[in-house]
Design a protein around this motif. Sequence first.
Motif, PDB file in Angstrom:
ATOM      1  N   ALA A 243       0.823  -1.213   0.000  1.00 26.86           N
ATOM      2  CA  ALA A 243       0.000   0.000   0.000  1.00 26.86           C
ATOM      3  C   ALA A 243       0.855   1.260   0.000  1.00 26.86           C
ATOM      4  N   THR A 244       0.470   2.213  -0.833  1.00 27.44           N
ATOM      5  CA  THR A 244       1.084   3.535  -0.854  1.00 27.44           C
ATOM      6  C   THR A 244      -0.018   4.574  -0.684  1.00 27.44           C
ATOM      7  N   LEU A 245       0.090   5.363   0.372  1.00 26.59           N
ATOM      8  CA  LEU A 245      -0.895   6.407   0.636  1.00 26.59           C
ATOM      9  C   LEU A 245      -0.388   7.728   0.053  1.00 26.59           C
ATOM     10  N   LYS A 246      -1.177   8.273  -0.876  1.00 28.56           N
ATOM     11  CA  LYS A 246      -0.786   9.498  -1.572  1.00 28.56           C
ATOM     12  C   LYS A 246      -1.840  10.577  -1.368  1.00 28.56           C
ATOM     13  N   THR A 247      -1.394  11.819  -1.425  1.00 30.97           N
ATOM     14  CA  THR A 247      -2.317  12.939  -1.457  1.00 30.97           C
ATOM     15  C   THR A 247      -1.687  14.033  -2.320  1.00 30.97           C
ATOM     16  N   ASN A 300       8.283  15.378  -3.693  1.00 26.61           N
ATOM     17  CA  ASN A 300       9.378  15.440  -4.677  1.00 26.61           C
ATOM     18  C   ASN A 300      10.701  14.940  -4.096  1.00 26.61           C
ATOM     19  N   GLY A 301      10.608  13.850  -3.330  1.00 28.90           N
ATOM     20  CA  GLY A 301      11.797  13.209  -2.780  1.00 28.90           C
ATOM     21  C   GLY A 301      12.342  13.836  -1.520  1.00 28.90           C
ATOM     22  N   GLN A 302      11.680  14.853  -0.984  1.00 31.57           N
ATOM     23  CA  GLN A 302      12.180  15.527   0.218  1.00 31.57           C
ATOM     24  C   GLN A 302      11.157  15.443   1.344  1.00 31.57           C
ATOM     25  N   LYS A 303      11.665  15.295   2.569  1.00 32.20           N
ATOM     26  CA  LYS A 303      10.789  15.206   3.730  1.00 32.20           C
ATOM     27  C   LYS A 303      10.236  16.580   4.096  1.00 32.20           C
ATOM     28  N   ALA A 304       8.954  16.574   4.453  1.00 35.65           N
ATOM     29  CA  ALA A 304       8.294  17.783   4.923  1.00 35.65           C
ATOM     30  C   ALA A 304       7.578  17.450   6.224  1.00 35.65           C
ATOM     31  N   PRO A 305       8.038  17.992   7.357  1.00 31.08           N
ATOM     32  CA  PRO A 305       7.423  17.642   8.644  1.00 31.08           C
ATOM     33  C   PRO A 305       6.014  18.218   8.789  1.00 31.08           C
ATOM     34  N   ILE A 306       5.157  17.437   9.451  1.00 33.66           N
ATOM     35  CA  ILE A 306       3.816  17.912   9.768  1.00 33.66           C
ATOM     36  C   ILE A 306       3.929  18.934  10.901  1.00 33.66           C
ATOM     37  N   ILE A 307       3.298  20.098  10.731  1.00 30.75           N
ATOM     38  CA  ILE A 307       3.393  21.143  11.753  1.00 30.75           C
ATOM     39  C   ILE A 307       2.008  21.418  12.331  1.00 30.75           C
ATOM     40  N   ILE A 319       7.255  23.322   4.094  1.00 29.31           N
ATOM     41  CA  ILE A 319       7.917  23.114   2.794  1.00 29.31           C
ATOM     42  C   ILE A 319       8.931  24.221   2.506  1.00 29.31           C
ATOM     43  N   THR A 320       9.425  24.863   3.562  1.00 29.69           N
ATOM     44  CA  THR A 320      10.350  25.987   3.381  1.00 29.69           C
ATOM     45  C   THR A 320      11.524  25.592   2.492  1.00 29.69           C
ATOM     46  N   HIS A 321      12.011  24.380   2.647  1.00 28.05           N
ATOM     47  CA  HIS A 321      13.194  23.944   1.897  1.00 28.05           C
ATOM     48  C   HIS A 321      12.849  22.895   0.837  1.00 28.05           C
ATOM     49  N   VAL A 322      11.566  22.812   0.465  1.00 33.68           N
ATOM     50  CA  VAL A 322      11.121  21.836  -0.533  1.00 33.68           C
ATOM     51  C   VAL A 322      10.652  22.575  -1.779  1.00 33.68           C
ATOM     52  N   HIS A 323      11.179  22.191  -2.922  1.00 37.09           N
ATOM     53  CA  HIS A 323      10.741  22.791  -4.185  1.00 37.09           C
ATOM     54  C   HIS A 323       9.466  22.081  -4.635  1.00 37.09           C
ATOM     55  N   CYS A 324       8.343  22.788  -4.602  1.00 36.51           N
ATOM     56  CA  CYS A 324       7.071  22.188  -4.963  1.00 36.51           C
ATOM     57  C   CYS A 324       6.056  23.276  -5.294  1.00 36.51           C
ATOM     58  N   LYS A 325       4.903  22.838  -5.782  1.00 35.69           N
ATOM     59  CA  LYS A 325       3.833  23.778  -6.137  1.00 35.69           C
ATOM     60  C   LYS A 325       2.489  23.149  -5.816  1.00 35.69           C
ATOM     61  N   GLU A 326       1.444  23.956  -5.816  1.00 41.96           N
ATOM     62  CA  GLU A 326       0.096  23.451  -5.579  1.00 41.96           C
ATOM     63  C   GLU A 326      -0.265  22.412  -6.642  1.00 41.96           C
ATOM     64  N   GLY A 327      -0.878  21.303  -6.186  1.00 38.31           N
ATOM     65  CA  GLY A 327      -1.226  20.215  -7.092  1.00 38.31           C
ATOM     66  C   GLY A 327      -0.201  19.107  -7.140  1.00 38.31           C
ATOM     67  N   ASP A 328       0.998  19.332  -6.585  1.00 35.42           N
ATOM     68  CA  ASP A 328       2.029  18.295  -6.605  1.00 35.42           C
ATOM     69  C   ASP A 328       1.614  17.092  -5.747  1.00 35.42           C
ATOM     70  N   GLU A 329       2.094  15.925  -6.158  1.00 29.55           N
ATOM     71  CA  GLU A 329       1.811  14.685  -5.426  1.00 29.55           C
ATOM     72  C   GLU A 329       2.621  14.633  -4.135  1.00 29.55           C
ATOM     73  N   VAL A 330       2.005  14.046  -3.106  1.00 32.28           N
ATOM     74  CA  VAL A 330       2.625  13.892  -1.793  1.00 32.28           C
ATOM     75  C   VAL A 330       2.530  12.423  -1.387  1.00 32.28           C
ATOM     76  N   ILE A 331       3.638  11.854  -0.927  1.00 35.28           N
ATOM     77  CA  ILE A 331       3.640  10.480  -0.422  1.00 35.28           C
ATOM     78  C   ILE A 331       3.583  10.530   1.105  1.00 35.28           C
ATOM     79  N   VAL A 332       2.530   9.956   1.666  1.00 34.16           N
ATOM     80  CA  VAL A 332       2.431   9.875   3.124  1.00 34.16           C
ATOM     81  C   VAL A 332       3.218   8.661   3.616  1.00 34.16           C
ATOM     82  N   PHE A 333       2.990   7.506   3.000  1.00 32.66           N
ATOM     83  CA  PHE A 333       3.844   6.346   3.231  1.00 32.66           C
ATOM     84  C   PHE A 333       3.749   5.429   2.028  1.00 32.66           C
TER      85      PHE A 333
END
Length: 368
Positions: A243-247, A300-307, A319-333
């Motif tokens: 299983a891969t959970l995506k958002t 996009n291959g970089q960790k983003a902590p839940i705040i 996402i201060t140090h993550v290059h991304c935009k609205e609509g991008d895929e996110v892997i939860v696990f």
Amino acid sequence: MPKAQETVLEIDLNALKHNVAHLKSKLQKNTKFLAVVKAFAYGSDACEIAQFLEELKIDYFAVAYVKEGIALRKAGIRTPILVLHPQTASLTELIEYDLEPSLYNAKILSAFLDLALAKNQKNYPVHIKFNTGLNRLGFWENDVDYVLSKIKTSPVKIASIFSHLAASEDLNEKEFSLGQIEMFKTITEQCIQKIGYRPMLHMCNTSGILNYPEAHFDMVRCGIGLYGYGNSKTESANLKPIATLKTIISQIHSIEKGESVGYNRAFKSESIAKTATLPIGHADGISRIYGNGKGFVTINGQKAPIIGHVCMDMIMVNITHVHCKEGDEVIVFGGQSTSAEALAEAAGTISYELITSISQRVKRVLLK
């Protein structure tokens, strides 16, 4: 697969097939394989998983409760189904749907034997559970004569006798596990001698399959291993999480120093920051324990902590140090980035709890 456009749980049936093959490779040729598909097949999709496993010629299924077994029957599953924790209120339906009960104490034993007699059953298959140290469900060793005296005059036949290892994944508890195995052997030897035939014997869960081959007996019960987790880094490396959970990113915010994010202002920024809001929350199975920096996602291959606090329907991530935009895929696990084990461990829990918590409102997508 195309990138996710909403919150989805992808279920990889090829990974499931790999896991079955790997686990079966640990068994003797004649050892039967029971697949545990309780709790929506550990949070995935019980009916789809069972249908696929039936194609792989699985010998038995197990569920926790009768309603789970009924759902499988309604989906067309014909393989025998063991109900591990039946309640007296559901025994009539159990018989109606040709499910097989675990009988674990005097109350459920008497209730089922009386019902089977009233319904004119003959040699109805039942499974007798003995407690050898988990101290959760099961008859005691000194109950053997009582159980068999009831069975002998009843319209049922013992399909199997089983028990459950308490700490099979912990090799520091090997002495305890070996003691359980010896007690089970003693119990089953008594039973076979007294009833005059040999039911199937089974004791091993996933970790038991891997760590105690001497206890494989006639059948093994595999749960978490089917879904890609082996209870140790070494064994998990041989399995594939199914299983891969995506958002996705719904919105990106720029946060000034001193501003807060989320309920109760749980996060206060110490500098200029960027956050992303994701359409998934504790109603979807991402518990509040993952909030405030304990949990994380991968973008996009970089960790983003839940705040901040996890909301019912949303989480916010840094996402201060993550290059991304609205609509991008996110892997939860899942996938190659983050295992459910790693995410669960970060919040002080276990993969079982995380994967079985994924809400039924999350869309399931099968990868065949």
